[in-house]
Motif scaffolding. Structure first.
Motif, PDB file in Angstrom:
ATOM      1  N   UNK A 300     -12.547   6.927 -32.133  1.00  0.00           N
ATOM      2  CA  UNK A 300     -12.263   5.508 -31.974  1.00  0.00           C
ATOM      3  C   UNK A 300     -11.680   4.930 -33.259  1.00  0.00           C
ATOM      4  N   UNK A 301     -10.770   3.954 -33.135  1.00  0.00           N
ATOM      5  CA  UNK A 301     -10.201   3.335 -34.340  1.00  0.00           C
ATOM      6  C   UNK A 301     -11.242   2.481 -35.053  1.00  0.00           C
ATOM      7  N   UNK A 302     -11.039   2.306 -36.344  1.00  0.00           N
ATOM      8  CA  UNK A 302     -12.024   1.580 -37.159  1.00  0.00           C
ATOM      9  C   UNK A 302     -12.146   0.124 -36.764  1.00  0.00           C
ATOM     10  N   UNK A 303     -11.074  -0.462 -36.194  1.00  0.00           N
ATOM     11  CA  UNK A 303     -11.108  -1.895 -35.889  1.00  0.00           C
ATOM     12  C   UNK A 303     -11.554  -2.199 -34.460  1.00  0.00           C
ATOM     13  N   UNK A 304     -12.028  -1.199 -33.709  1.00  0.00           N
ATOM     14  CA  UNK A 304     -12.411  -1.411 -32.313  1.00  0.00           C
ATOM     15  C   UNK A 304     -13.579  -2.399 -32.207  1.00  0.00           C
ATOM     16  N   UNK A 305     -13.456  -3.327 -31.279  1.00  0.00           N
ATOM     17  CA  UNK A 305     -14.494  -4.330 -31.045  1.00  0.00           C
ATOM     18  C   UNK A 305     -15.398  -3.972 -29.866  1.00  0.00           C
ATOM     19  N   UNK A 306     -15.060  -2.922 -29.137  1.00  0.00           N
ATOM     20  CA  UNK A 306     -15.910  -2.432 -28.057  1.00  0.00           C
ATOM     21  C   UNK A 306     -16.094  -0.928 -28.259  1.00  0.00           C
ATOM     22  N   UNK A 307     -16.997  -0.350 -27.505  1.00  0.00           N
ATOM     23  CA  UNK A 307     -17.201   1.102 -27.597  1.00  0.00           C
ATOM     24  C   UNK A 307     -16.569   1.836 -26.426  1.00  0.00           C
ATOM     25  N   UNK A 308     -15.641   1.187 -25.714  1.00  0.00           N
ATOM     26  CA  UNK A 308     -14.990   1.821 -24.574  1.00  0.00           C
ATOM     27  C   UNK A 308     -13.903   2.775 -25.047  1.00  0.00           C
ATOM     28  N   UNK A 309     -13.786   3.912 -24.377  1.00  0.00           N
ATOM     29  CA  UNK A 309     -12.718   4.870 -24.679  1.00  0.00           C
ATOM     30  C   UNK A 309     -12.036   5.289 -23.384  1.00  0.00           C
ATOM     31  N   UNK A 310     -10.878   5.898 -23.507  1.00  0.00           N
ATOM     32  CA  UNK A 310     -10.044   6.185 -22.348  1.00  0.00           C
ATOM     33  C   UNK A 310     -10.677   7.241 -21.437  1.00  0.00           C
ATOM     34  N   UNK A 311     -11.220   8.290 -22.011  1.00  0.00           N
ATOM     35  CA  UNK A 311     -11.775   9.379 -21.191  1.00  0.00           C
ATOM     36  C   UNK A 311     -12.909   8.870 -20.314  1.00  0.00           C
ATOM     37  N   UNK A 312     -13.790   8.090 -20.901  1.00  0.00           N
ATOM     38  CA  UNK A 312     -14.916   7.575 -20.110  1.00  0.00           C
ATOM     39  C   UNK A 312     -14.438   6.571 -19.067  1.00  0.00           C
ATOM     40  N   UNK A 313     -13.398   5.795 -19.403  1.00  0.00           N
ATOM     41  CA  UNK A 313     -12.844   4.869 -18.406  1.00  0.00           C
ATOM     42  C   UNK A 313     -12.301   5.646 -17.212  1.00  0.00           C
TER      43      UNK A 313
END
Length: 858
Positions: A300-313
């Motif tokens: 995940x990028x350092x500036x992400x405001x959520x913990x969502x990622x593409x694979x899990x989506x």
């Protein structure tokens, strides 16, 4: 000869009568000279046309024959439109004199009569006085924010610079050309049109044409390049709702997908790649690891405001919906086996050049399409290595990307290529602008045309004057009927044209403008060309009738407004034309850039212009005479280019400068923040995630049902998509008789849908929705998906005033102005309609039989 479909050559005397076939023509052409003739329209290509001129009369046309044609050195051949240009210049429908609408006056505009009133001939002084007086009146009573200037893709050029000096104007911009690629897609890593050189594409196993039909929308050489790739064994895959001309001549495998559902299809393909992958057989895990962020929870990028990622989506972790092939198939209409086929093709073991047009991005709900396509390409590792690329690949230089080898220059008008000199910051969003004018308020979100995106701010707007210079916005923007209402609301409308377009027909003052054959000037669009060629033009004939150049119009208005035109545009028109040629550049194989054109003191003296002598690759006179300079290429030259190669080789040493992480961002916080800002406060706008999630469209396939779960169809069960069409460039050239006869402008419908409605090929059908209706002949085909109709873009509207039905088949009669899913998004390709066989009283003549009408004729 003006007013005829063709220029007729004359023969005189017994000698001519008894001459061998062709001899009379040869005699008539003695002393004639070939001139390079600009074909200046924004068609998506750039080609060379030449005209034979004798004593100021054009005798005939030809195209590029400056050298032998070959793949290394292709000619720049004109199409049917360019070769019909003489009908554009000399047609009976040329606007010959300044005109005023009969019942318009400064004190009583009678706006309700715009579009149906008669015309009166007036003098140039009267016309310019009227326009200047209305501008002064609007400024004094309401301020400069009451003046709406319809310009071309944010190019001020001449009139715009005058209006800026006068105190400014309200501008407009939107995603009309590039769709959602217009938004700053570089923030997640893929600049628009950053792909590979044509010699590298030869290394591809597959070329994926995603919604792309370059044979119809990228004129010039792209089709020639594609044909060459095919001859070398490259396989083609086409993704889209209709099997188009390019798919046909490349024998492409068709992956059908309903309009606007491309993101869902991509998700289904991505899910399939994951499900079928075995130890990296399909997914390039090394590329994802090194070159991307956001694919999974460990990257995940350092500036992400959520913990969502593409694979899990994809796997349904956040919404409970797994984005499987079966899920995608229900939305897209793409058979599961085709989704699986596409997953195999896009696997890491194949070299894939993914060329998308803007069509999939010109749909409501397509905000995530560019990022989704990038993600799919990244999963297969299709960046930065031979035969692999993925980006928007439209128009000029399609299938031949990389640094420009030769490049036309600009003439030097200050502020010519942005509205940076405009002191007014208001910018309406095309697609919603007619509602803004009628309702008196809009959401300001910056000027997207110059890369400005700010948090939405509701503003009042009070437009009283509409001016057009090089546009036809009433025709080419959504919801023509709503646009007519806006035009009829304001105090004053003026336009400048050479044939009557929709904007002009609903104006109060119309100015006859010169075509590019009638004046020496810099041609902006000649700068948009294949990377290997540059173009030169010059005046061919004197201005016809009372036509004046747009330079002269701006100068005349400036004088009446008390402005010093010499300070606004510091060059005479001839000088601007010369600058355009003299400042052209050429890139050497060693990477150094120098002048393209050799210029001598004799050249400067002959043309009466200022400049300096220089050494270049081609003499000025040869460049002007040939009309084109094209670099001869070879497979082993130094002009080859592979996008993202250095980044792929070493992403740490060569980070992507435009992303926060320096990598391709499958999770892009900047994207999510941008859409949250510009969409703030509007309920119908969708929430756009930092991830490339599926967004339900407004007017999408699901909306063709009143009950989606039980599949109950609603009143508008068909999706209408738009196509660029061979007979015109947007709405330009639609009046050419030869092209109108060759291309009948039908509506393309599916054969099974047609059978169910009792419609046969050639029947006139009525296409309609709540916005309007039009008549067109049906072209019944198995090459378009069920539930979809395809309408050629740009037909100039011809409304029957009694019924309100348009006879021309103008696509924007049916598009909406209040259903967009994001600020500035023009969602052309997701419009819901119905159609049936027409049984009414209106007669629809073939287009080429429509009379060519002089607007001042009795």
């Amino acid at each position: 000869m003006v007013g005829c479909s063709e220029n007729k050559l004359s023969e005189t005397g017994d000698e001519a009568k008894n001459a061998e076939p062709g001899a009379a023509f040869a005699a008539n052409e003695e002393g004639a000279e070939w001139y390079a003739a600009p074909c200046w329209h924004n068609c998506g290509g750039r080609c060379l046309n030449k005209v034979l001129v004798k004593d100021g009369v054009v005798l005939r046309q030809k195209t590029d024959d400056t050298h032998e044609d070959s793949y290394d050195w292709p000619q720049s051949r004109g199409c049917l439109r360019g070769r019909s240009m003489q009908q554009q210049i000399f047609g009976a429908d040329r606007v010959k004199y300044p005109m005023k609408r009969k019942h318009w006056s400064p004190d009583d505009p009678h706006g309700e009569l715009r579009g149906i009133d008669e015309w009166e001939r007036i003098s140039w002084d009267e016309a310019l006085d009227y326009i200047a007086d209305e501008l002064v009146k609007a400024k004094e009573k309401y301020g400069n924010r009451s003046i709406y200037f319809m310009n071309l893709i944010n190019l001020e050029h001449y009139l715009g610079t005058v209006l800026s000096a006068f105190g400014g104007y309200v501008d407009a911009y939107a995603t009309q050309s590039n769709g959602t690629f217009t938004y700053p897609v570089s923030m997640f890593g893929v600049p628009v049109q950053q792909l590979n050189d044509r010699y590298d594409i030869e290394n591809a196993d597959y070329v994926i044409l995603w919604g792309h039909n370059p044979a119809w929308c990228a004129f010039g050489n792209p089709s020639y390049y594609i044909k060459h790739f095919k001859s070398l064994g490259v396989e083609f895959v086409y993704v889209g709702p209709d099997y188009n001309a390019t798919a046909g001549f490349t024998d492409a495998t068709w992956v059908p997908a309903r309009p606007g559902t491309d993101t869902a299809l991509i998700l289904g393909v991505a899910h399939t790649m994951l499900a079928k992958d075995s130890d990296g057989s399909l997914v390039d895990w090394d590329f994802l690891e090194r070159c991307t962020v956001g694919f999974d929870s460990d990257h995940m990028p350092a500036d992400a405001k959520t913990n969502e990622n593409f694979k899990d989506y994809l796997m349904g972790a956040y919404d409970g919906i797994e984005k499987s092939a079966e899920w995608a198939s229900e939305i897209c209409g793409t058979p599961v086996e085709k989704i699986e086929f596409l997953a195999d093709v896009l696997g890491r073991e194949n070299d894939c050049y993914i060329s998308t047009s803007a069509a999939p991005a010109r749909a409501k709900g397509s905000e995530n399409y560019p990022q989704a396509l990038m993600t799919l390409a990244a999963m297969g590792g299709h960046f930065g290595k031979p035969g692999n690329a993925c980006a928007l690949d439209i128009s000029y230089s399609a299938f031949n990307r990389g640094p420009k080898i030769v490049q036309n220059a600009y003439g030097g008008v200050p502020g010519q290529f942005s509205n940076c000199n405009n002191p007014i910051d208001d910018c309406l969003q095309l697609g919603e602008n007619w509602d803004n004018i009628i309702e008196g308020h809009y959401n300001f979100t910056g000027h997207h045309g110059i890369g400005q995106f700010v948090e939405a701010e509701e503003r009042d707007i009070d437009i009283h004057v509409i001016l057009g210079e090089t546009t036809n916005h009433l025709q080419t923007q959504p919801n023509i009927n709503r646009g007519i209402e806006a035009f009829r609301k304001v105090d004053f409308v003026a336009s400048q044209v050479y044939t009557m377009k929709t904007d002009s027909r609903y104006s109060d003052i119309v100015l006859p403008i010169c075509t590019r054959w009638e004046v020496d000037r810099d041609i902006f669009y000649s700068s948009f060309a294949d990377k290997e060629c540059a173009y030169a033009y010059r005046k061919i004939i004197d201005p016809l009738y009372e036509a004046r150049s747009d330079y002269d119009v701006a100068k005349g208005l400036a004088e009446r407004l008390g402005l010093n035109f010499g300070e606004i545009v510091p060059f005479e028109e001839k000088q601007l034309w010369f600058n355009h040629l003299a400042n052209a550049t050429m890139l050497a194989e060693d990477g150094t850039k120098g002048p393209l054109v050799t210029i001598t003191q004799d050249d400067l003296d002959a043309y009466g212009v200022e400049g300096k002598t220089q050494e270049g690759a081609v003499d000025l006179e040869k460049f002007i005479s040939d009309g084109v300079y094209r670099v001869k290429r070879s497979k082993d030259d130094k002009y080859g280019f592979i996008a993202f190669k250095a980044f792929r080789d070493d992403p740490e040493a060569n980070p992507i400068a435009t992303t926060a992480s320096g990598k391709l961002e499958i999770y892009c916080q900047a994207k999510g923040d941008l859409f949250a800002a510009i969409n703030k406060g509007v309920d119908r706008y969708v929430e756009v995630s930092p991830l490339p999630k599926y967004l339900r469209q407004n007017e999408g396939y699901e909306d063709t049902f009143t009950d989606w779960e039980n599949k109950v169809k609603g009143p508008y069960p068909f999706q209408m998509t738009h196509i660029h069409y061979l007979r015109r460039a947007h709405s330009d050239m639609d009046n050419l008789p030869w092209a109108r006869e060759a291309m009948v402008n039908p509506v393309f419908i599916n054969k099974d849908d047609a059978k169910a409605k009792g419609i046969e090929n050639g029947d006139v059908i009525l296409v309609h929705n709540d916005e309007g209706s039009f008549l067109r002949p049906a072209s019944v085909s198995r090459l378009i998906m069920p539930g979809v109709i395809s309408v050629p873009h740009g037909a100039n509207v011809k409304i029957d005033e009694e019924t309100g039905i348009d006879l021309a088949g103008a696509d924007n009669i049916l598009t909406s102005s209040s259903k967009e899913t994001s600020s500035g998004l023009c969602g052309w390709n997701s419009t819901l309609v119905d159609y049936e066989k027409y049984t009414g009283a209106l007669e629809l003549l073939p287009d080429y039989e429509w009379p060519i009408v002089d607007p001042l004729a009795e």
